[in-house]
Design a protein around this motif. Structure first.
Motif, short mmCIF file in Angstrom:
data_model
loop_
_atom_site.label_atom_id
_atom_site.label_comp_id
_atom_site.label_asym_id
_atom_site.label_seq_id
_atom_site.Cartn_x
_atom_site.Cartn_y
_atom_site.Cartn_z
N SER B 297 5.82 -11.34 3.75
CA SER B 297 5.14 -9.79 3.41
C SER B 297 4.30 -9.49 3.93
O SER B 297 3.54 -10.28 2.39
N GLU B 299 1.61 -5.89 3.05
CA GLU B 299 1.60 -4.66 1.85
C GLU B 299 0.97 -3.75 2.93
O GLU B 299 -0.11 -4.32 3.88
N ASP B 300 1.86 -2.34 2.93
CA ASP B 300 1.15 -1.89 3.56
C ASP B 300 1.11 -2.11 5.77
O ASP B 300 0.43 -0.47 6.10
N ASP B 302 3.50 -2.47 8.66
CA ASP B 302 5.38 -2.77 9.82
C ASP B 302 4.67 -4.47 10.28
O ASP B 302 4.65 -4.79 11.11
N PRO B 330 15.47 -1.39 7.09
CA PRO B 330 15.24 -2.66 6.48
C PRO B 330 16.33 -4.00 5.58
O PRO B 330 17.00 -3.97 6.00
N ARG B 335 16.47 -7.21 0.54
CA ARG B 335 16.97 -5.59 0.02
C ARG B 335 17.16 -6.75 -1.45
O ARG B 335 16.65 -6.08 -2.19
N SER B 340 10.75 -3.93 -2.05
CA SER B 340 10.66 -2.27 -1.98
C SER B 340 11.33 -2.09 -0.28
O SER B 340 10.65 -3.24 0.63
N ARG B 342 9.67 -0.83 1.75
CA ARG B 342 8.35 -1.04 2.54
C ARG B 342 7.91 -2.81 2.37
O ARG B 342 7.25 -2.67 3.82
N ASP B 343 7.94 -2.86 1.41
CA ASP B 343 7.49 -4.68 1.64
C ASP B 343 8.60 -5.14 2.51
O ASP B 343 7.77 -5.72 3.13
N GLN B 345 9.89 -3.94 4.78
CA GLN B 345 9.83 -3.18 6.36
C GLN B 345 8.22 -4.24 7.26
O GLN B 345 8.17 -4.61 8.20
N GLY B 346 7.66 -4.88 5.70
CA GLY B 346 6.02 -5.53 6.29
C GLY B 346 6.32 -7.28 6.63
O GLY B 346 4.67 -7.82 5.89
N SER B 379 -3.67 1.91 9.97
CA SER B 379 -2.61 2.45 8.92
C SER B 379 -4.05 3.47 7.89
O SER B 379 -3.28 4.10 7.09
#
Lengths: 414, 386
Positions: B297, B299-300, B302, B330, B335, B340, B342-343, B345-346, B379
């Motif tokens: 994963s 950060e920040d 996709d 995601p 999950r 999260s 967001r994480d 998704q990355g 990003s």
């Protein structure tokens, strides 16, 4: 082991993969092996071949590509169609209409459904194998969810009036499924103008590999998926696509479409040659069924057993069958021939010859040449031939599909 | 091309391919046909069944061939649910199962079954205590996968199966991602039903099996001919089954040596990435994992952008399961591990295989470093503009 190449006259059981099909699928095992669902371009490349195969198959059927769902074979397609419709209708309609001569995939599903609270009506056929349309019309009621009638019978090749059945179903507001496993590639099919809602087909009956089939689902037809999981086949059939199988089915569909007219001509000429040769050469032979597929000959030789004929044919390198491969091992006489009222003495002595584009006149003539000797030899041994043994003469009458009393071969219900 | 997506599918091994080819044009009989040409096909299917049984350590009669891991999962769940309907209507599974199991459970809920989805710990292991607590008198089946397809985390199925059995409950495991990757035999797992798929272990797509321990109640899902003991009708995919057997034999021949090799390569990848890129986490790193899988994963950014960025450079990886491509949500697996949205998704999944070499790993690390830096720059520019 017989090292001679086999004369394969059992193409309704399965077919040889066409060389064009084989050449097309081999790269998909070792080179283009990506998963069509992957988002990288390697997967996308494979997906395009799957889409192309879907277009080829749709073109053969006169369907839209999005109406084609790939499955693992004809039996799965039949199960998907029937179970899928019943489930999608939420159990509100609990009546299925089918025929007495369906393939085991439909017939045993009907038997299963009748045990879990559905009503199943099996429509009969006449001596020629033709469907009783009046009985069909009378059977459809308010509770009928689906009519499932095959396009062509696997044992006799008898064709059913699909357009007429479909029109009847439309008028009565009932969905119509047809098992066209034996018809696809052997007769023209144009679903753009036929009132058919669901159609099953199988790859290995038309020179594609085993393990691939398809179900045509007309747009808007309510069907719940049988296999659940990923989003493959637009959520209608989960599981990683059998890419080589799909590509092979696409090529097989293209070959079938391009050669259909010529193939029908050639196959019926060969089949007719075989039929006439056997009727001329063998005593006590009769053909079962009228209005048939161009490739199928079901022929009965009275007073002898089909299984024995098959063994003798196998000895000389000829592969034919006594009925459906899916029921082999069962000593029951064919349910199809019994439904047609073929007498026991003939039903037990029935052979199905089913041809393909790879059969030659030499092969047909070889069978015509050897068959009379096999039939004569078996007749000499048969206890059922009246002149052989008057004590054990069978008293049944033509048209009564009953067994000889105490024949001991068939397990039940006759 | 550098193919690092072996959990999605694998190339058919040359030896497997050679074994299959004669069945298209020379030995194409129907195994159910009674003449010699059919008998040869039957013999090939039964020999394959025996070889697979030998590989996995079960009886040949305990294997039901089908067309995919998904079909095998469906058969296990629906088959047991239908066979034991009168006994109870509760099923236990985990939150991180493949969609073949999760979506089938949802469908069974629609048919009146109750399903408990057991959570996992932050390193992706099914919580044994929760599972034990979820068992009820009307529980008929527990289904927990052996190795997770996204993270590679190996679940304690031996312990879970024993737990289920103590309560008289049947146990199914989807072993699609562990078969051939771990030197584990069926008897060691203790499961009553096990799902396998050929195309994840260098066999062909379109062939798979369900192991059904002798005496396990299972209703048929597809009716028709008498094939596969009447459990699964339809003409056998002879070439596929023969290829499957060759693939299983091959997998067990080199499972130990290949496992060590892949683990070393995977470690090299993870060391390389963590030292070259900041803000990266390895999912399930502290748990026992199959040796070929790494879930990373970043950060920040996709995950899908990373996958596409690597694709341009001829490197194939994935965001997660190929079977959930196109779904906007995601990963349910990540999950469930507490990431999260967001994480989650990355995240990318890198899964190694037989053809993977050290230089492929080094190239991938360099490409990842460059791609992640480029994407983060974009990003951050976007973030500043917003």
């Amino acid at each position: 082991m017989n090292e001679k190449p086999v004369i394969y006259l059992d193409n309704n059981a399965t077919t040889r993969v066409a060389p064009e099909v084989r050449d097309a699928i081999l790269p998909f095992f070792t080179d283009l092996y990506g998963n069509p669902s992957s988002i990288h371009s390697f997967g996308g490349q494979v997906k395009r071949h799957v889409d192309q195969a879907r277009q080829e198959l749709a073109a053969l059927l006169g369907a839209q590509p999005d109406e084609v769902v790939f499955t693992a074979g004809g039996s799965e397609s039949d199960n998907q169609a029937i179970r899928g419709v019943l489930e999608a209708l939420g159990g509100k309609k609990r009546h299925l209409v089918t025929s007495r001569v369906e393939h085991p995939a439909v017939r045993s599903l009907g038997q299963h459904l009748s045990k879990i609270g559905y009503r199943v009506t099996e429509i009969g056929v006449d001596h020629d194998g033709a469907l009783d349309m009046e009985e069909l019309s009378a059977a459809i009621g308010d509770d009928t969810a689906l009519v499932s009638i095959m396009w062509a019978n696997n044992e006799t090749g008898v064709l059913f009036p699909i357009e007429e059945i479909g029109a009847l179903c439309r008028r009565r507001g009932v969905l119509f499924h047809t098992d066209a496993v034996q018809a696809v590639g052997k007769v023209p099919i144009d679903l753009s103008r036929l009132p058919v809602d669901l159609l099953s087909l199988s790859g290995h009956k038309l020179h594609a590999p085993k393990g691939i089939g398809a179900l045509f689902i007309r747009r808007g037809t309510p069907v719940s998926p049988l296999i659940i999981g990923g989003h493959q086949e637009r959520g209608r059939r989960a599981g990683t696509e059998n890419v080589p199988g799909i590509v092979g089915l696409g090529v097989a569909a293209r070959l079938a479409r391009q050669n259909l007219a010529q193939e029908v001509r050639e196959l019926s000429a060969l089949r007719d040659r075989l039929e006439q040769g056997l009727l001329r050469g063998c005593r006590g032979a009769r053909v079962n069924g009228k209005n048939r597929l161009p490739n199928t000959l079901n022929i009965s030789f009275e007073y002898i057993e089909g299984e024995s004929i098959l063994l003798h044919l196998d000895e000389i390198g000829v592969a034919a069958s006594s009925g459906s491969a899916c029921t082999s091992g069962s000593l029951e006489p064919s349910h199809v021939l019994r439904a047609m009222g073929v007498p026991f003495t003939a039903a037990h002595g029935s052979i199905r010859f089913s041809l393909s584009r790879y059969n030659t006149r030499q092969e047909i003539d070889f069978v015509i040449e050897h068959m009379p000797r096999i039939v004569d030899k078996l007749r000499e041994l048969s206890p059922f031939v009246p002149e052989n043994n008057r004590q054990r003469q069978w008293q049944g009458s033509v048209g009564n599909p009953a067994c000889a009393p105490g024949c001991g071969r068939c397990s039940s219900d006759h | 091309m550098i193919y690092l997506d072996h959990n999605a599918t694998t190339p058919v091994d040359r030896r497997v391919f050679e074994a299959m080819v004669p069945f298209f044009q020379e030995r194409w009989g129907n195994p159910s046909s009674p003449y010699r040409f059919g008998n040869q096909a039957r013999a090939a299917v039964e020999l394959a069944r025996k070889r697979i049984a030998d590989g996995f350590g079960c009886k040949p009669t305990e294997l039901v061939f089908c067309s995919s891991g998904t079909e095998s999962d469906n058969l296990a769940l629906r088959g047991v649910a239908r066979a034991l309907r009168s006994k109870g209507n509760h099923i236990v599974t985990s939150a991180i199962e493949h969609h073949a199991v999760l979506h089938t459970c949802k469908a069974l809920e629609g048919e009146g079954f109750q399903v408990t989805y057991v959570p996992v710990t932050s390193d992706g292991v099914v919580d044994v205590e929760s599972l034990a607590g979820s068992l009820r008198n009307d529980t008929v089946l527990v289904s927990v996968m052996h190795a997770n397809n996204e993270t590679g985390v190996v679940q304690p199925v031996e312990e879970l199966a024993a737990l289920a059995h103590r309560r008289g409950v049947l146990f199914h495991t989807d072993a699609v991602q562990s078969a051939g990757k771990l030197p584990r035999r069926l008897a060691d797992l203790g499961a009553d039903l096990v799902t396998f798929s050929a195309h994840k272990l260098y066999g062909p797509k379109g062939a798979a099996a369900l192991y059904v321990r002798e005496g396990t109640p299972l209703a048929s899902v597809t009716t028709g001919g008498a094939q596969e003991h009447g459990i699964r009708a339809g003409t056998e995919n002879v070439a596929g089954i023969v290829g499957f057997a060759e693939a299983v034999a091959l997998a067990f021949e080199k499972v130990e040596s290949e496992g060590g090799r892949l683990r070393a390569l995977r470690d090299r990848l993870e060391r390389g990435v963590t030292s070259a890129v900041r803000g990266v986490r390895i999912n399930g790193a502290t748990a026992l994992r199959v040796p070929n899988t790494s879930s990373l994963s970043f950060e920040d950014i996709d995950g899908e952008s990373i996958v596409l960025g690597l694709d341009v450079q001829g490197i194939c990886v994935s965001t997660g399961s190929a079977c959930s491509t196109g779904e906007p949500e995601p990963s349910h697996v990540l999950r469930a591990m507490g990431l999260s949205p967001r994480d989650a998704q990355g995240t990318i999944r890198v899964s190694l295989g037989h053809e993977t070499r050290e230089e492929h790993i080094d190239t991938t690390v360099r490409a990842l470093k460059e791609t992640v830096a480029r994407l983060r720059k974009i990003s951050s520019v976007r973030g500043a503009a917003e």
